[in-house]
Motif scaffolding. Structure first.
Motif, PDB file in Angstrom:
ATOM      1  N   GLY A  39       0.683  -1.261  -0.068  1.00 29.67           N
ATOM      2  CA  GLY A  39       0.111   0.064  -0.068  1.00 29.67           C
ATOM      3  C   GLY A  39       0.998   1.437   0.034  1.00 29.67           C
ATOM      4  N   CYS A  40       0.166   2.393   0.487  1.00 31.49           N
ATOM      5  CA  CYS A  40       0.649   3.580   0.311  1.00 31.49           C
ATOM      6  C   CYS A  40       1.523   4.135   1.058  1.00 31.49           C
ATOM      7  CB  CYS A  40      -0.294   4.705   0.133  1.00 31.49           C
ATOM      8  SG  CYS A  40      -1.449   4.639   1.397  1.00 31.49           S
ATOM      9  N   ASN A  43       0.183   3.836   4.719  1.00 30.78           N
ATOM     10  CA  ASN A  43       0.523   2.432   5.146  1.00 30.78           C
ATOM     11  C   ASN A  43       1.895   2.232   5.876  1.00 30.78           C
ATOM     12  OD1 ASN A  43      -2.186   1.345   5.089  1.00 30.78           O
ATOM     13  ND2 ASN A  43      -1.620  -0.525   3.928  1.00 30.78           N
ATOM     14  N   THR A  75      -2.355  -4.201   4.814  1.00 29.20           N
ATOM     15  CA  THR A  75      -2.967  -4.462   3.644  1.00 29.20           C
ATOM     16  C   THR A  75      -3.447  -3.228   2.831  1.00 29.20           C
ATOM     17  OG1 THR A  75      -4.961  -4.693   4.703  1.00 29.20           O
ATOM     18  CG2 THR A  75      -3.399  -6.631   4.252  1.00 29.20           C
ATOM     19  N   CYS A  76      -3.480  -3.364   1.586  1.00 28.41           N
ATOM     20  CA  CYS A  76      -4.133  -2.252   0.645  1.00 28.41           C
ATOM     21  C   CYS A  76      -5.513  -2.698  -0.044  1.00 28.41           C
ATOM     22  CB  CYS A  76      -3.088  -1.593  -0.103  1.00 28.41           C
ATOM     23  SG  CYS A  76      -3.688  -0.372  -1.431  1.00 28.41           S
ATOM     24  N   SER A  77      -6.357  -1.935  -0.081  1.00 28.48           N
ATOM     25  CA  SER A  77      -7.565  -2.298  -0.746  1.00 28.48           C
ATOM     26  C   SER A  77      -7.601  -1.527  -2.332  1.00 28.48           C
ATOM     27  CB  SER A  77      -8.953  -2.047  -0.087  1.00 28.48           C
ATOM     28  OG  SER A  77      -8.996  -3.298   0.544  1.00 28.48           O
ATOM     29  N   VAL A  78      -6.889  -0.513  -2.652  1.00 35.52           N
ATOM     30  CA  VAL A  78      -7.514   0.466  -3.434  1.00 35.52           C
ATOM     31  C   VAL A  78      -7.565  -0.119  -4.918  1.00 35.52           C
ATOM     32  CG1 VAL A  78      -4.845   1.079  -4.434  1.00 35.52           C
ATOM     33  CG2 VAL A  78      -6.804   2.790  -4.068  1.00 35.52           C
ATOM     34  N   CYS A 110      -6.177  -1.511   5.263  1.00 40.40           N
ATOM     35  CA  CYS A 110      -7.489  -1.216   4.702  1.00 40.40           C
ATOM     36  C   CYS A 110      -8.206  -2.529   4.388  1.00 40.40           C
ATOM     37  CB  CYS A 110      -7.153  -0.207   3.412  1.00 40.40           C
ATOM     38  SG  CYS A 110      -6.383   1.458   3.970  1.00 40.40           S
ATOM     39  N   ILE A 206     -11.738   3.530  -2.492  1.00 41.73           N
ATOM     40  CA  ILE A 206     -12.342   2.682  -1.418  1.00 41.73           C
ATOM     41  C   ILE A 206     -11.781   3.548  -0.266  1.00 41.73           C
ATOM     42  CG2 ILE A 206     -10.398   1.367  -1.509  1.00 41.73           C
ATOM     43  CD1 ILE A 206     -13.544  -0.036  -0.763  1.00 41.73           C
ATOM     44  N   VAL A 207     -11.077   4.397  -0.466  1.00 42.41           N
ATOM     45  CA  VAL A 207     -10.178   4.813   0.692  1.00 42.41           C
ATOM     46  C   VAL A 207     -11.065   5.658   1.713  1.00 42.41           C
ATOM     47  CG1 VAL A 207      -8.479   6.926   1.570  1.00 42.41           C
ATOM     48  CG2 VAL A 207      -7.890   5.352  -0.319  1.00 42.41           C
ATOM     49  N   VAL A 210     -12.533   2.962   4.034  1.00 47.12           N
ATOM     50  CA  VAL A 210     -11.676   2.145   4.961  1.00 47.12           C
ATOM     51  C   VAL A 210     -10.774   3.131   5.806  1.00 47.12           C
ATOM     52  CG1 VAL A 210     -11.480   0.083   3.288  1.00 47.12           C
ATOM     53  CG2 VAL A 210     -10.013   2.046   3.102  1.00 47.12           C
ATOM     54  N   ARG A 211     -10.702   4.071   5.482  1.00 51.33           N
ATOM     55  CA  ARG A 211      -9.830   5.040   6.506  1.00 51.33           C
ATOM     56  C   ARG A 211     -10.773   6.275   7.209  1.00 51.33           C
ATOM     57  NH1 ARG A 211      -4.290   4.428   7.367  1.00 51.33           N
ATOM     58  NH2 ARG A 211      -3.640   2.770   5.848  1.00 51.33           N
ATOM     59  N   GLN A 242      -4.453  12.657   2.550  1.00 51.98           N
ATOM     60  CA  GLN A 242      -5.096  12.160   0.954  1.00 51.98           C
ATOM     61  C   GLN A 242      -5.541  13.525   0.228  1.00 51.98           C
ATOM     62  OE1 GLN A 242      -4.852   9.383   0.154  1.00 51.98           O
ATOM     63  NE2 GLN A 242      -4.995   8.239   1.878  1.00 51.98           N
TER      64      GLN A 242
HETATM   65 FE1  F3S Z   1      -3.409   3.469   1.160  1.00 54.06          FE
HETATM   66 FE2  F3S Z   1      -4.295   1.418  -0.121  1.00 54.06          FE
HETATM   67 FE3  F3S Z   1      -5.544   2.078   2.069  1.00 54.06          FE
HETATM   68  S1  F3S Z   1      -3.621   3.369  -1.068  1.00 54.06           S
HETATM   69  S2  F3S Z   1      -5.083   4.413   2.283  1.00 54.06           S
HETATM   70  S3  F3S Z   1      -3.320   1.499   1.846  1.00 54.06           S
HETATM   71  S4  F3S Z   1      -6.554   1.386   0.551  1.00 54.06           S
END
Ligand code: F3S
Ligand code: SAH
Ligand code: SF4
Length: 492
Positions: A39-40, A43, A75-78, A110, A206-207, A210-211, A242
């Motif tokens: 993730g970003c 994360n 984890t990331c969900s983007v 996320c 999705i951000v 989940v955030r 963001q």
């Molecule tokens: Fe970042 Fe992925 Fe969450 S881009 S904010 S880790 S959905």
């Protein structure tokens, strides 16, 4: 403020409880935890906080899964692809657990928030913990380890703008943002969160789900953190949000903006470069930030401002509040105030209903914007988002792929031209460390590891020099260029 329900239920599967509070946190035997992050930058920052909190709770950290008693995956969900990579990783861990049933696997971040307790149905998973519950992660792991890899889930509430969740997150951030023992992941550099969450609800994204909603952190907490980081030897801070340019905080009758933060952070002794990401193309939060860039040599002349599309029709469908012309007008203003500003963008290709004409408008925008670099993504429907509810994912993958390649080619040509302009120039870089790739050194033709650093304008520079320079500034004369990388020789 948005008033959408941010609810992911945490329900009772056999052996599953809510928040665990073991009497003694520090384990008798020093258990070791392996952390892997997807993730970003948000994360990555969370991973650093979690690592520091685990060490404080008495755990050891290890780079090796084999040595670990517990594995944490942030984890990331983007995009679906991000989740697929994580699921494939979980497949390996499931295999490993057949031989080591006591291994505790915790999913945080996320995807943990998006999927909630359904992730516990995966054979590999013991703990599911959303991004706003990370202050509890050490306790959850201790509890699970103490009870033969018991299953636990805490993703129940993502209203982190509500007290006391906000206080818990803020306290966690303050306690662990500066970790003198471990030090920063990249020498000399640190991320500082200025806001959590997002209120924008771009229809594909999705951000916000989940955030949670946007919450700005108090300026004093941010600036104290910057000072502490400087005391630890940090030279570059990157302020994270963001929609970072929309930062606003009212306290004692004064409303603070991102520009105020930039000015005050620039006064901190030891901090030499300040960056901020990601900016939303908005009239309202712009000119004072550009002025801060122009007036302070510490504020890097770099703007990451995603456009997402060059078609006004698609921008409307994405719920982005600008037209392509307005976006280009913002860039023109930036270049008038900060002539050497480097701009990076993000684009999504294959948004539902994107015609060839819409896509050509995006290509045209890329040509006119003259980005230093672009991140291009194929549209990925995210369950529960507005665009997913409204539209089918109509654009076939071959078309998305073709548009991706075409847009990259258009950008590559511009990147190559902008890079070539550096030929023969001397640049200042902040050294990150040894380059992961072996590069042929243009000075001696040898194929050996090189140092990699970045300019204030975020150009990647590969050059010769000792690894001890990591975290320091160096001057490099550019002798060769490629679209994304400059090569050169260090000048002592
Ligand atoms: Fe970042 Fe992925 Fe969450 S881009 S904010 S880790 S959905
Ligand atoms: N807050 C930042 C970016 C967050 S996500 C901003 O607003 O600019 C990072 C990038 O992922 C986005 O800029 C967008 O280009 C891409 N992205 C987000 N959701 C996506 C989706 N559903 N499919 C494809 N790309 C997506
Ligand atoms: Fe997602 Fe839009 Fe918020 Fe960025 S501004 S995080 S793209 S909803």
């Amino acid at each position: 403020m948005v008033s959408r329900p941010f609810q992911v239920k945490c329900s009772g599967r056999a052996g599953l409880i809510g928040v665990a509070r073991p009497a003694i946190l520090a384990p008798m035997v020093k258990h070791r935890v392996h952390i892997k992050s997807f993730g970003c930058q948000m994360n990555k920052l969370d991973t650093a906080l979690v690592s520091a909190s685990l060490r404080e709770a008495g755990f050891g950290l290890t780079d090796s899964v084999k040595e670990a008693d517990a594995v944490v995956i942030n984890t990331c969900s983007v995009r679906e692809h991000a989740e697929a990579r994580i699921l494939s990783h979980l497949g390996h861990l499931k295999h490993l657990k057949q031989h080591r049933p006591g291994l505790v696997v915790a999913i945080i971040g996320c995807m943990a928030q998006r999927l909630g307790q359904t992730l516990l149905e995966h054979d590999a998973v013991n703990i599911v913990c959303g991004p706003t519950q990370i202050p509890q992660i050490a306790e959850l792991i201790a509890e699970s380890l103490a009870h033969s890899a018991k299953q636990l889930a805490v993703t129940a509430e993502i209203r982190h703008d509500a007290e006391p969740a906000r206080q818990a997150l803020e306290a966690f951030e303050l306690a662990h943002a500066v970790d003198g023992e471990q030090g920063p992941a990249t020498p000399g550099q640190a991320f500082v969160r200025v806001m959590r969450g997002c209120n924008n609800f771009c229809t594909y994204c999705i951000v916000p789900y989940v955030r949670g909603p946007e919450v700005c952190r108090p300026p004093q907490a941010i600036l104290d953190q910057v000072k502490q980081l400087a005391d630890e030897g940090i030279k570059q801070v990157t302020l994270l949000g963001q929609t970072v340019n929309a930062y606003q905080y009212t306290s004692g009758g004064k409303t603070w903006s991102l520009a105020d933060l930039l000015h005050r952070a620039a006064e901190v002794e030891g901090i030499e470069w300040i960056r901020f990401v990601t900016s939303y193309p908005s009239e309202a939060f712009y000119d004072d930030i550009l002025q801060a860039m122009a007036s302070s040599s510490k504020v890097c002349n770099y703007l990451h401002m995603p456009a997402q599309s060059g078609s006004d029709r698609i921008l409307r469908a994405m719920n982005r509040h600008y037209t392509a012309e307005q976006y280009l007008e913002l860039l023109a203003r930036a270049r008038a105030v900060v002539p050497d500003i480097a701009v990076a963008g993000d684009f999504i290709v294959g948004f539902p209903g994107e015609t060839d004409e819409d896509f050509q408008a995006t290509v045209e925008l890329v040509r006119r914007a003259r980005y230093r670099n672009c991140f291009i993504f194929k549209y990925s429907p995210r369950p529960g988002t507005t665009s997913d509810k409204r539209h089918a994912d109509t654009i076939p993958d071959e078309v998305k792929q073709r548009r991706n390649v075409e847009l990259l080619a258009a950008q590559e040509q511009i990147s190559a031209e902008l890079s070539e302009a550096y030929q023969g120039r001397t640049v200042k870089v902040l050294v990150e460390g040894l380059s992961k790739k072996a590069h042929v050194n243009p000075t001696d033709g040898a194929n050996h590891p090189q140092l990699v650093g970045r300019t204030a304008t975020d150009y990647i520079v590969v050059f010769n020099g000792p690894p001890a320079l990591a975290g320091q500034f160096a001057r490099v004369r550019i002798t060769q260029t490629s679209p994304l990388t400059l090569f050169g020789e260090r000048i002592d």
